[in-house]
Each structure stands twice: as structure tokens, then as C-alpha cells.
Design a protein around this motif. Sequence first.
Motif, mmCIF file in Angstrom:
data_model
loop_
_atom_site.group_PDB
_atom_site.id
_atom_site.type_symbol
_atom_site.label_atom_id
_atom_site.label_comp_id
_atom_site.label_asym_id
_atom_site.label_seq_id
_atom_site.Cartn_x
_atom_site.Cartn_y
_atom_site.Cartn_z
ATOM 1 N N ARG A 260 0.830 -1.196 0.000
ATOM 2 C CA ARG A 260 0.000 0.000 0.000
ATOM 3 C C ARG A 260 0.872 1.257 0.000
ATOM 4 N N ASP B 201 -5.705 -1.156 5.533
ATOM 5 C CA ASP B 201 -6.138 -1.424 4.151
ATOM 6 C C ASP B 201 -5.509 -2.714 3.627
ATOM 7 N N SER C 139 -14.387 -6.137 2.543
ATOM 8 C CA SER C 139 -14.699 -4.919 1.806
ATOM 9 C C SER C 139 -16.173 -4.602 1.970
ATOM 10 N N LYS D 180 -10.583 4.855 -2.827
ATOM 11 C CA LYS D 180 -10.170 5.409 -1.537
ATOM 12 C C LYS D 180 -11.347 5.418 -0.552
ATOM 13 N N ASP E 199 -11.930 1.929 0.672
ATOM 14 C CA ASP E 199 -10.906 1.580 1.667
ATOM 15 C C ASP E 199 -11.255 2.176 3.021
ATOM 16 N N ARG F 154 -12.062 0.190 6.412
ATOM 17 C CA ARG F 154 -11.323 0.369 7.671
ATOM 18 C C ARG F 154 -12.285 0.532 8.837
#
Length: 616
Positions: free
Chosen positions: A46, A97, A106, A151, A154, A158
Motif C-alpha cells: 500500500r 487497508d 470490503s 479510496k 478503503d 477500515r
Amino acid sequence: MSTPLRKKGGNTIIWILMGFLILGLGGFGITSFGGATDDVATVGDREITTRDYAVALRQEMDAMSAQLGQPVTMQMAQVLGIDAQVRARLIGDAALDAEAGRLGLSVGDAEVARQIAAIPAFQNAGGAFDRDTYRLRLEREGLTEAEFERKLRDDLTRGLFRRAVADGTVAPAGFVSALGAYLGETRDFTLAELLPSDLAEPVPAPTEAELEAFHAAHPDLFTRPETRVLTYIWLRPEDLAAEMEVDDAAVRAAYDARLSEFVVPERRLVERIVFGDQAEADAAKARLDSGAVTFAGLAAERGLAPGDTDLGEVSRDDLGAAADTVFGLAAPGIVGPVMTDLGPALFAMNGILPAEETPFEEVRDDLLAEARLEKARRAVADRMPAIEDLLASGASLEDAAKEQGLTLGTVEFNDETEGGIAGYNEFRAAAAAAQTDDFPTMQTLEDGGIFALRLDRIDPPAVLPFADVRDRVETEWTQAETLARLRALAEEQKAALDNGATLESLGLVITRYADFARGGFIADTPPEVAEAVFATPAGQSAVIEAARRVFVATVTAVNPADPADPEVARLREAIAAQGAQGIQQDLLTLFTGAVETGLGITINQAVVDAVNAQMQ
């Protein structure tokens, strides 16, 4: 192991994007630094981009600026550790991530779409999501839809990860019970402060020998702090104001633009009570007319404080439909009910303030001075580039001051320096950060002035000679001697208290406190007093010295927390919530650290330094 700033872990990419849109950092200018990569860091596979780091860093610096009330430079941010905290947070996010990707965790497309539609920057005037706005906004900031949505996905993932790791944690019952019992305790005590007037005789004047010995024994009291000797140039708007030409038409225009300041209509001091319906308002007015209740009593019956009814000074325009009724009173009185936008209301008119008009001629000189000063601010700004060019060509501050007609001065600057140019926050920040090899650069002041400075030398801390501070020495000696005698008297009184005397019997002025809460506040008293009271067992006394004052306290009772008390119950709930949050934070920190260790972290310091250099 990093320690991410978890407080912003909820919707990181959303606030990053809003940073792009609000702060205009899409064209930040960080495109290439000549290395193998332009990423700030990598965590496993990442990458942390320069853009993400720059926006996150700018937002933290702006937040700290708002908190401190002055601009935070990059140098200040580094001293405060803001840049390191931002990198730690971004590294922690990247680690999560990567771990989510490894586990196949996800969020779905529907949730991503819902989140995008909820972002105000992507909505039309009606508050609905607009795809064209969405696309144009992202294009303007140099982001593709796929990049932004990745993004955002992600970030949402998180959030799932954090909840999976930390949700369900609770504070141990024993911890909540013990801390609740400790914090919920109260004290009953009696307190007296000993004053110089309580001494048997006044403190005598010191001899010169005593003062010199005191000066020698307490060098810390008479030491000048590290001092920066600075040379500066300074141009103020006031320096140019007298040269500025302003015609009468402009002054008259300024008067007309601010006419509401100079022509004030007649006003009334008014209170208002609004009722639910007309019948209720009529009944209240009847009670007022009969003398059964006052306006204040009527407000109190309805649970209204004076601030709830007071409208202050109002004009006709402020009262709407009630204007004619209220302004029709020639003397204070109560009128109504009048139907208003809020419902039927009674009005108490308590005073008449006549109209006021300040003629143009009376304020002409003040308006002229303000106009000249404003024009001078623009003139100062216009002169700044020429001065910058002069300094850039190698001219000294002395040469620039002579050529440009600037104020040239020196100042011995430290934390105690006040007044003059040292009174400006911008100058103080620049002076504190200056290095001897810095190149002087022009900077602006909050009032429109400009300055540049040079650090000539740094004088280390030094004890000031006795002759220079004799008066201060005498003041400090007298205070110290008085405090010592009060302390000795307090110890004598404590001995008497321990033998059965009471503070009342000792002839002191006392104050009694009952059910005083831990962490409570005693007006005009150092907090150490309350802290000492809670460290003293029931039935005992204590001498408390704090902030150059002496107190004697006797604790008469220690009251345990009452589990049935609603305040104690709320306290326990707060302890449980905060304890659970602390455990969650620790779990996330430990988990993220373990993930980072397994993945490996690489920081591109050259890129970090390049970004930092552009964040001035």
C-alpha cells in the motif's frame, strides 16, 4: 509501531476530499521529486501518496492554527510533532487497508454509492446527488472516479475493520465500581486562609545584607531568560497614513455606507412572553391588569429566566406586528396580547431610548483618519515587493531601511518582552524561530504592517546584578518572609486543632463546605486546596500552601458515593463509556502495530522533506 490518530478514523477519505475541495489543494504542485517513487511511504503493497499526506498535514496545521489563534508554520508543526502524527495515522490506515485486502474484507457498491450521494460537495442546489457535479469536482482536483471510489471504499472498510476489532469491549465492572466510588466521594470541611493581618506583628523591613543574601540564594528569581538580540525593519500603515490623499466625496461615501451607526432610530427596552393560544394570553393579561401577578412573576410561573424574555433594545423594525402597539406607549407599561410569528404575546415596555443622530461633521475627522489608514495599508502592501527584491539582491536590513524609509530597530527578545513590534504574534513567532544564518524575508502583521528581522546573537540565561533588581529583591524577600511566618503560624494552629481546638475558637475567618465534590471548584482559591482536602482523613486538619498563600482546613466528614444518587449513576455510566473507549483505542493501536510490523514500513524521507518544504 505507529500510533495513528484514531479520532479521525471514521470517514478519513471524505474529510481528505473535502480538504481538496475547500482548501484548493488539488493543484498542490507536488508532482515529481526525481526519485524512484513520489510516494511518501509504503506499507506492504500500500502506498501513501504525496497528495494524501499534504492534505492531511494542511488540515492538522489549520486546526492547530484555529486552536492557538495564530498561524502555525511548518517549522512550528514539526516542533509540535504534527507532521509525525499525520504520517503515523496514514501509515496505520494503510496497514489496515492491506490487512483488509489480505482477508478479502470490503464494503459493497451500494454503501459506497450511498456515501458518495451524501457528500454535500457532490449535490445540486436542491440537495440531491448530481453526477455531473461529481465528475467535474473530481476532475478539478485531479482525481478519477475510480481512484476516489477506491479510496472511499478503503475508508469504509477500515471502519468495518475497526468495529470488528474493538466493538463489544466493556470496562471491567470492578474498575467502574472502584473508580465511581472514588470519584463520587464528597467532603465536609472547614477552611480558613491566614493573612498577614493574622500575624502577631508586621514583617520588619529587611537590611541590605539580608537582601543581598536573598539575591544570592535565589538566583532563579532574578535570572533573565535566554534572550535573542534581533535587528528588524518595520513599516506600519500609520507611517504612511498622513501622506494618503482622500477626497471629501470618499469620506461622505463612507459615512453614508455606515449610516446605521450614526443615525439610530428611537428604541424601546422590551420583554416578551409568548403563549400557546389566545385564550391563555387573554387570561394572563387579565391577571396582570388585576394586580394578581407581575410580569416577572408570570415569566417565572412559565419557567422562564430573565434572559428568556428580555429582547433588549429594539426598534420598530425589530418588533414586526407588535411595533405600533409597543411604540404607542408614552411611558413604561404592559400591552397585548399581540399576535406575532411565534403566537400571541404580551410585551413589557420598560424604557424609552430616544433617537440619536451623529452629523457627518462630527465624525468627518475620524472617518478621514480611517480612510487614510486603509489606503495606507494598501500602500504598504504595494511597497512590499520592492523591499523583498532589495533584500534578495543582498542588501542588509540597515541598507533597506535607509533606502526605503523604514523603521530600523533592535530588540532583546524573550518570553517576557512586551510592547512595540514584540506585541505582534507574527513577530513573536518569527523571532522565536529565527536562526543566525537565516536570510531576512518580509512578513506581514495582522494590522497590515510588514517587517523583516535578523537574529544577531543569542544571549544565554544570566543572573541580573543585585543593583539592577534591588526593588524586586525586596518585594520577593518580603513575600517569602511573610509566607514563612504564616506557615509557622499555621503549623502552630494545626497543633492546637490536633489537640481538640476548632478553627472557630482560633479566631480565624472560616468558610464551611458540605458535600464538596472531588474536583470541585472553590472561587478565588488555588486548586491545590481542594486536592489537599481530599487527601486528609476525616477528623484531621491540614496546612496547605499554594500560590504563595497559606490555608488551614479541617475535614469533618468523608461522605461515600450514594449508588442511588442520579449524579453518581451518571458518573458511573461515563466511567464505563470512557473505559470502554480507552480499551478500544488500545486494542486498535496494538492490532495496527502488529499488522505494520508484519507488513514492513518504508518511508521516503526525501519526499517527506519536499512536501514539508512546500507547506510553509
